[in-house]
Write a protein that holds these residues in place. Structure first.
Motif, PDB file in Angstrom:
ATOM      1  N   CYS A  98       6.601   7.384 -39.542  1.00  0.00           N
ATOM      2  CA  CYS A  98       5.213   6.986 -39.304  1.00  0.00           C
ATOM      3  C   CYS A  98       5.023   6.697 -37.826  1.00  0.00           C
ATOM      4  CB  CYS A  98       4.876   5.752 -40.133  1.00  0.00           C
ATOM      5  SG  CYS A  98       3.276   4.998 -39.729  1.00  0.00           S
ATOM      6  N   TYR A  99       3.974   7.281 -37.249  1.00  0.00           N
ATOM      7  CA  TYR A  99       3.640   7.014 -35.842  1.00  0.00           C
ATOM      8  C   TYR A  99       2.337   6.246 -35.767  1.00  0.00           C
ATOM      9  CZ  TYR A  99       2.201   7.623 -31.011  1.00  0.00           C
ATOM     10  OH  TYR A  99       1.777   7.390 -29.719  1.00  0.00           O
ATOM     11  N   CYS A 100       2.361   5.117 -35.062  1.00  0.00           N
ATOM     12  CA  CYS A 100       1.169   4.292 -34.853  1.00  0.00           C
ATOM     13  C   CYS A 100       0.703   4.470 -33.413  1.00  0.00           C
ATOM     14  CB  CYS A 100       1.484   2.825 -35.132  1.00  0.00           C
ATOM     15  SG  CYS A 100       0.111   1.705 -34.762  1.00  0.00           S
ATOM     16  N   PRO A 101      -0.431   5.118 -33.176  1.00  0.00           N
ATOM     17  CA  PRO A 101      -0.879   5.341 -31.802  1.00  0.00           C
ATOM     18  C   PRO A 101      -1.283   4.062 -31.086  1.00  0.00           C
ATOM     19  CG  PRO A 101      -2.556   6.066 -33.346  1.00  0.00           C
ATOM     20  CD  PRO A 101      -1.343   5.728 -34.158  1.00  0.00           C
ATOM     21  N   ALA A 102      -1.765   3.061 -31.828  1.00  0.00           N
ATOM     22  CA  ALA A 102      -2.183   1.812 -31.189  1.00  0.00           C
ATOM     23  C   ALA A 102      -1.002   1.105 -30.539  1.00  0.00           C
ATOM     24  CB  ALA A 102      -2.851   0.897 -32.215  1.00  0.00           C
ATOM     25  N   ALA A 103       0.149   1.118 -31.208  1.00  0.00           N
ATOM     26  CA  ALA A 103       1.348   0.468 -30.667  1.00  0.00           C
ATOM     27  C   ALA A 103       2.268   1.460 -29.979  1.00  0.00           C
ATOM     28  CB  ALA A 103       2.109  -0.231 -31.796  1.00  0.00           C
ATOM     29  N   ASN A 104       1.998   2.752 -30.119  1.00  0.00           N
ATOM     30  CA  ASN A 104       2.846   3.811 -29.568  1.00  0.00           C
ATOM     31  C   ASN A 104       4.279   3.667 -30.076  1.00  0.00           C
ATOM     32  OD1 ASN A 104       3.636   6.061 -28.092  1.00  0.00           O
ATOM     33  ND2 ASN A 104       4.082   4.850 -26.261  1.00  0.00           N
TER      34      ASN A 104
ATOM     35  N   MET B 251      -6.934  12.229 -35.088  1.00  0.00           N
ATOM     36  CA  MET B 251      -6.565  10.819 -34.929  1.00  0.00           C
ATOM     37  C   MET B 251      -7.424  10.217 -33.820  1.00  0.00           C
ATOM     38  SD  MET B 251      -2.384  10.758 -35.179  1.00  0.00           S
ATOM     39  CE  MET B 251      -2.306   8.966 -35.352  1.00  0.00           C
ATOM     40  N   ARG B 252      -7.610   8.908 -33.887  1.00  0.00           N
ATOM     41  CA  ARG B 252      -8.307   8.190 -32.819  1.00  0.00           C
ATOM     42  C   ARG B 252      -7.257   7.533 -31.927  1.00  0.00           C
ATOM     43  NH1 ARG B 252     -13.700   8.186 -34.049  1.00  0.00           N
ATOM     44  NH2 ARG B 252     -14.149   8.587 -36.258  1.00  0.00           N
ATOM     45  N   LEU B 253      -7.253   7.918 -30.677  1.00  0.00           N
ATOM     46  CA  LEU B 253      -6.259   7.415 -29.733  1.00  0.00           C
ATOM     47  C   LEU B 253      -6.846   6.262 -28.937  1.00  0.00           C
ATOM     48  CD1 LEU B 253      -4.903  10.826 -28.391  1.00  0.00           C
ATOM     49  CD2 LEU B 253      -4.190   9.539 -30.422  1.00  0.00           C
ATOM     50  N   PRO B 254      -6.072   5.197 -28.719  1.00  0.00           N
ATOM     51  CA  PRO B 254      -6.560   4.108 -27.871  1.00  0.00           C
ATOM     52  C   PRO B 254      -6.947   4.632 -26.493  1.00  0.00           C
ATOM     53  CG  PRO B 254      -4.533   3.493 -28.984  1.00  0.00           C
ATOM     54  CD  PRO B 254      -4.719   4.949 -29.235  1.00  0.00           C
ATOM     55  N   LYS B 255      -7.939   4.018 -25.891  1.00  0.00           N
ATOM     56  CA  LYS B 255      -8.402   4.492 -24.584  1.00  0.00           C
ATOM     57  C   LYS B 255      -7.290   4.506 -23.551  1.00  0.00           C
ATOM     58  CE  LYS B 255     -13.287   3.285 -25.044  1.00  0.00           C
ATOM     59  NZ  LYS B 255     -14.445   2.549 -24.481  1.00  0.00           N
TER      60      LYS B 255
END
Length: 489
Positions: A239-245, A450-454
């Motif tokens: 699992c990859y979490c883009p918010a926490a990278n 996916m929505r990537l953090p700014k």
């Protein structure tokens, strides 16, 4: 015996409630209202005089909104016009009816999203308001003029959100510790530069070859996949979490499988069919995030690998090719844990099948028959009318492109080595909107949103081509990657 004194009659009377709205009245099951509306649940538990009455007057809800609520609670999925949307939002705001709110979220589209957003914000239906804002953010360039007719606070909230990014990952086997592959990356399309850039590297022991890939709650999940030509299955999921990278591990399905689709839906992952020991499977497993475990659910109508799937209006659909030109579309009903045949399309094609969804339409794409197999043609199935329509035009030698199609708003993004193409979905055809740089990679490609953090979207700047060219120029062993399952880049 007087009917009013009959115990059974009294019991029946106590189970129903007469709801009066103006001059209209409705007989509704008390338990249905208590289960689905916080207003009635609180009323029935209050101990007040009204909680014991067989009739109640509603003054803050319109007849139309209450009728729509009853339809939804009865399992219907009504398509609503503007007046009905406003009435329904007012009803769910007052009665606190999650099922009605969920239905409204499911029918958000480009025609009603601004109305949904403004009205939901006005009545304080925040989940609907937020979902509408996310939808508008994805269509912001096309809706920009209309968006600025909204109150400034609502415009500012839309601008604070990140749009969905078009993502891609190629088919990769686990890399060797001695010779890792720097091209094992998850990439995103930078629509400003119209180029593909690297978001993150895959952990060394992750396989995307014949794996299940899905996004759920804006996290990327990769399940199964094989090590090499032996088709030994990777047992763990990732699992990859883009918010926490960060990457983390997750248990894989109980049945080791490969060449299967993975679907993320309402807090669950679904692993559908696939293969094991070179035999097709019909079993389906569901992973509930709240429970952290896999369990078997209703099997597919027949064993199948590489099952074609689509989700629209919060409904799960699959396409099963059964030969002799016939393709069956089935829907999975989670509440009943069963598959239902929706329709059958009879069209000749030589190989290849894909399905995407937009609004209440399913688009089934296939290559042409043997004498014209490079042409990609489409048929549209409308869920509301239960009608098939052959889409006009063909899409040239773009079969591989359309077979990785992803819908965002009113656009369809497609991908090939030569070009990334965005189409606008119209009534009778897909109209070419713009073309951007191709992905430049070989092999099977998984695409998703996916929505990537700014901070991530702006910081990541490594071009896919730059990594590819660097690998081609450098004939030395690739440096060992230090990325592990939970490391930051």
């Amino acid at each position: 015996m007087d009917s009013n004194s009959c115990p059974q009659s009294g019991l029946c009377k106590s189970l129903s409630l007469k709801v009066c709205i103006g001059c209209s009245s409705f007989m509704v099951d008390r338990s249905v209202l208590a289960e689905n509306c916080e207003y009635f649940r609180a009323l029935f538990q209050s101990g007040m005089r009204e909680s014991l009455q067989d009739e109640i007057q509603l003054r803050c809800v319109g007849v139309l909104g209450f009728l729509i609520l009853l339809q939804v609670l009865d399992g219907e999925r009504p398509v609503l016009n503007s007046d009905e949307i406003v009435e329904a939002i007012e009803c769910t705001a007052f009665l606190q009816a999650p099922a009605l709110t969920k239905h409204l979220i499911n029918i958000i589209n480009s025609e009603n999203c601004l109305l949904m957003y403004h009205t939901a914000a006005t009545f304080g239906v925040w989940t609907l308001s937020h979902s509408s804002a996310l939808f508008i953010r994805d269509l912001y360039p096309d809706l920009q003029g209309d968006v600025h007719t909204l109150p400034q606070t609502l415009v500012d909230y839309i601008k604070s959100l990140q749009p969905s990014s078009y993502m891609a990952v190629c088919s990769h086997s686990p890399s060797s510790e001695l010779l890792p592959d720097p091209q094992r990356t998850v990439c995103y399309l930078d629509e400003t530069s119209k180029d593909w850039k690297v978001l993150t590297h895959l952990p060394a022991n992750t396989s995307t070859t014949m794996a299940g890939v899905a996004v759920l709650d804006n996290k990327l999940y990769i399940m199964g996949g094989v090590h090499d030509v032996s088709k030994k299955v990777v047992e763990s999921g990732f699992c990859y979490c883009p918010a926490a990278n960060t990457w983390s591990s997750i248990s894989g399905p109980q049945q080791l499988r490969y060449n299967f689709p993975l679907i993320g839906h309402e807090g669950c992952l679904y692993a559908l069919g696939g293969e094991s020991n070179m035999k097709s499977l019909s079993s389906v497993e569901r992973f509930r995030m709240s429970e952290g475990s896999w369990s078997f659910v209703a099997s597919l109508p027949c064993p199948a690998a590489s099952v074609v799937t689509a989700v629209t209006m919060n409904r799960i659909f699959i396409c099963l090719w059964r030969g002799q030109g016939a393709t069956d579309i089935h829907e999975y009903i989670p509440e009943q844990d069963q598959w239902q045949l929706v329709s059958t399309l009879v069209r000749q094609h030589s190989y290849g099948l894909c399905m995407v969804a937009h609004k209440d339409n399913l688009y089934v794409m296939r290559n042409g028959p043997c004498e014209d197999f490079l042409q990609c043609v489409m048929d549209r199935y409308n869920l509301s009318s239960s009608q098939w329509t052959a889409m006009s035009g063909q899409y040239g030698n773009s079969k591989s492109s359309l077979f990785t199609a992803v819908v965002r708003g009113d656009s369809v993004f497609t991908l090939s080595r030569q070009a990334t193409t965005e189409f606008t979905v119209e009534e009778q055809a897909w109209r070419l909107k713009r073309q951007m740089k191709g992905f430049g990679r070989t092999g099977s490609i998984y695409t998703f949103l996916m929505r990537l953090p700014k901070t991530r979207a702006s910081d990541m700047g490594t071009s896919v081509d730059k990594i590819h060219n660097q690998v081609l120029r450098d004939d030395r062993p690739c440096p060992r990657l230090t990325l592990q399952c939970s490391d930051h880049l």
